[in-house]
Scaffold this active site. Structure first.
Site, mmCIF file in Angstrom:
data_model
loop_
_atom_site.group_PDB
_atom_site.id
_atom_site.type_symbol
_atom_site.label_atom_id
_atom_site.label_comp_id
_atom_site.label_asym_id
_atom_site.label_seq_id
_atom_site.Cartn_x
_atom_site.Cartn_y
_atom_site.Cartn_z
ATOM 1 N N LYS A 105 0.872 -1.182 0.000
ATOM 2 C CA LYS A 105 0.000 0.000 0.000
ATOM 3 C C LYS A 105 0.907 1.230 0.000
ATOM 4 O O LYS A 105 1.946 1.238 0.689
ATOM 5 C CB LYS A 105 -0.883 -0.029 1.250
ATOM 6 C CG LYS A 105 -1.887 1.101 1.345
ATOM 7 C CD LYS A 105 -2.735 0.989 2.615
ATOM 8 C CE LYS A 105 -3.814 2.054 2.702
ATOM 9 N NZ LYS A 105 -4.636 1.940 3.933
ATOM 10 N N SER A 119 -9.591 1.906 2.964
ATOM 11 C CA SER A 119 -8.730 2.714 2.130
ATOM 12 C C SER A 119 -7.664 1.907 1.383
ATOM 13 O O SER A 119 -7.016 2.426 0.485
ATOM 14 C CB SER A 119 -8.023 3.763 2.993
ATOM 15 O OG SER A 119 -7.182 3.127 3.943
ATOM 16 N N SER A 177 -9.776 -0.637 7.107
ATOM 17 C CA SER A 177 -9.240 -0.550 5.741
ATOM 18 C C SER A 177 -8.519 -1.764 5.203
ATOM 19 O O SER A 177 -8.149 -1.780 4.035
ATOM 20 C CB SER A 177 -8.312 0.650 5.627
ATOM 21 O OG SER A 177 -9.078 1.816 5.575
#
Ligand code: GLN
Length: 492
Positions: free
Chosen positions: A76, A151, A175
């Site tokens: 990420k 997210s 997330s």
């Protein structure tokens, strides 16, 4: 090889069936072919990936083999990566190349994993749909008109589409679990403090925790074992011996037909009430039938303060964010406005230009709830709710070993459907956020499909440090079912 598990990839690499360079090339070519339709990646670095793969091949040839040596992964874009762009999904950091690796990144490097690139995310990890990225929304591989969740939506979509076998994420309010659910992959967030936050760009520090995505619980166990462990550079990192989370998956059950005999699964009535979509409810109930067939018993439990989780979180997380994000001033990092008058004007313009709407909303809310006169009414109250919610879980775990329920109240929604109504968006975190307020570990695994042939995720919540139990429980379910092996048509 695209659909192989990490264990199968390990075996293939060790047997010399293919090299790490070949494997990385396979996935890089797949990213080239498919990612324009998904936007799961912000950065793909073929040269760096192939260089790492060559090193892995040399290590394998020399017998220096770690568990993940030669296996492609993605991070990420919230994790700092030395020499590779780290944007955090923001214009503010669109030119930021970190001089060092996050602890999680170094650990995965040490384990031999090969980083292909950095995945798309909501700006500063604020969001539930990946639509808050400066780099545009990521699309759900099951239906590209739908969101992948957020997210960590880029990591989830990349694993779901098999653009990469496994990936990292972070979970501040859901997330990892929520995008795992919406894209049909497995994801786990450990107990707060198990993985180091060093080099993970801060959103809400008392909640932020690294996690991992994989096609199965077994793949997640391998990844989590690599990233967990004490790090003196994070003052909230817990001084505990590192654990091998794959061990619990290998134990043989006394009754192989009913391997979960003795496991008590708590079902909080608050997770099955109004607001839960009927198709999600049906899939979760069917999965619970499977759990019972595997020998588990289900017991009703109560989390009476769970309904306060969203209001508490949306005071506390913005409060912490408003402080954390004050470092982005156009001086030391990232974007600086081109035209400005004095110093204050430079701060103002750089921040106004560099941050997106949701980030600004949270900075405003956070600054407000911390301000003199409102601190007691909002921030302090929310801290008290946080404690009550943790107490609810403590009481529930006196009656059960794990808690189960839906990860998300609905399956993936249409891109744009909730962007005009932040509160509707916040409500999508209703089942995940309490876990972060309490600092508990949580896992989401595929548990069937909803009305539009979109994946449904089942959430398992564990007591503190019970990651092994969560992974082993999900593993038993996955040995008996094949939901986790279903793939979107795009990724066929
Ligand atoms: N959706 C939640 C938020 O917007 C949680 C995000 C996260 O876990 N990073 O804050």
């Amino acid at each position: 090889m695209i659909h192989a598990s990490l264990t199968e990839l390990r075996a293939a690499l060790d047997a010399g069936k293919l090299s790490s360079v070949e494997l990385a090339t396979l996935f890089l070519d797949r990213i080239d072919r498919l990612d324009s339709g998904l936007n799961a990646f912000i950065t793909v670095n073929r040269d760096q990936a192939l260089a790492a793969a060559r090193t892995a091949d040399a290590d394998i040839a020399a017998g220096r083999v770690g568990r993940l040596t030669g296996i492609p992964i993605a991070h990420k874009d919230v994790f700092c990566t030395e020499g590779m762009l780290t944007t955090c999904g923001s214009k503010m950091l669109s030119n930021f190349v970190s001089p060092y690796d996050a602890h999680v990144v170094s650990l995965l490097k040490q384990a031999g994993a090969v980083t292909l690139g950095k995945t798309n995310m909501d700006e500063f990890a604020m969001g539930s749909s990946n639509e808050n990225s400066h780099y545009g929304p990521t699309r759900n591989p099951w239906n590209t008109g739908r969101v992948p969740g957020g997210s960590s939506g880029g990591s989830a979509a990349a694993v779901a589409a098999r653009l990469v076998p496994a990936a990292t994420g972070t979970d501040t309010g859901g997330s990892v679990r929520q995008p795992a659910a919406l894209t049909g992959v497995t994801g786990i967030k450990p107990t707060y403090g198990v993985a180091s936050r060093y080099g993970m760009i801060a959103y809400a520090s008392s909640f932020d925790q690294a996690g991992v995505f994989g096609a199965s619980s077994e793949d997640c166990a391998l990844m989590l074992s690599a990233i967990a462990g004490f790090d003196p550079r994070d003052s909230t990192s817990l001084e505990r011996p590192a654990e091998d989370y794959t061990q619990a998956l290998r134990t043989t059950a006394a009754d192989p037909a009913r391997p979960l005999t003795g496991l008590r699964i708590g079902l909080p009535e608050e997770f099955f009430g109004d607001g839960l979509a009927e198709d999600v409810r049906a899939a979760i109930e069917a999965a619970l039938v499977t759990y019972r067939e595997l020998g588990a018993t289900t017991v009703p439990v109560k989390l009476p303060n769970a309904r306060l989780a969203i209001p508490a979180y949306y005071v506390l997380a913005p409060a912490e964010a408003s402080s954390n994000l004050s470092r982005f001033d156009g001086v030391r990092y990232g974007h600086r406005a081109a035209d400005y008058g004095d110093l204050d004007d430079m701060y103002r313009k750089s921040r106004a230009e560099g941050f997106g709407a949701e980030v600004k909303r949270r900075i405003l809310v956070g600054t407000y709830v911390l301000s003199h006169g409102y601190y007691d009414a909002y921030y302090l109250q929310a801290q008290k709710l946080r404690r009550l919610i943790a107490e609810d879980f403590r009481a529930a775990f006196a009656q059960c070993d794990v808690i189960a329920g839906p990860t998300s109240p609905t399956t993936a929604w249409a891109i744009g459907a909730k962007t005009d109504d932040p509160v509707q968006m916040y409500l999508m975190d209703i089942y995940t956020i309490a876990v972060n307020l309490a600092g508990l570990p949580g896992l989401s695994h595929p548990a069937g499909f909803g009305a539009d042939a979109l994946p449904v995720g089942l959430q398992l919540i564990g007591n503190y440090f019970d990651e092994s139990r969560l992974l082993a429980t999900a593993h038993r379910f996955q040995q008996a079912t094949d939901w986790h092996q279903r793939r979107p048509a795009l990724a066929a």
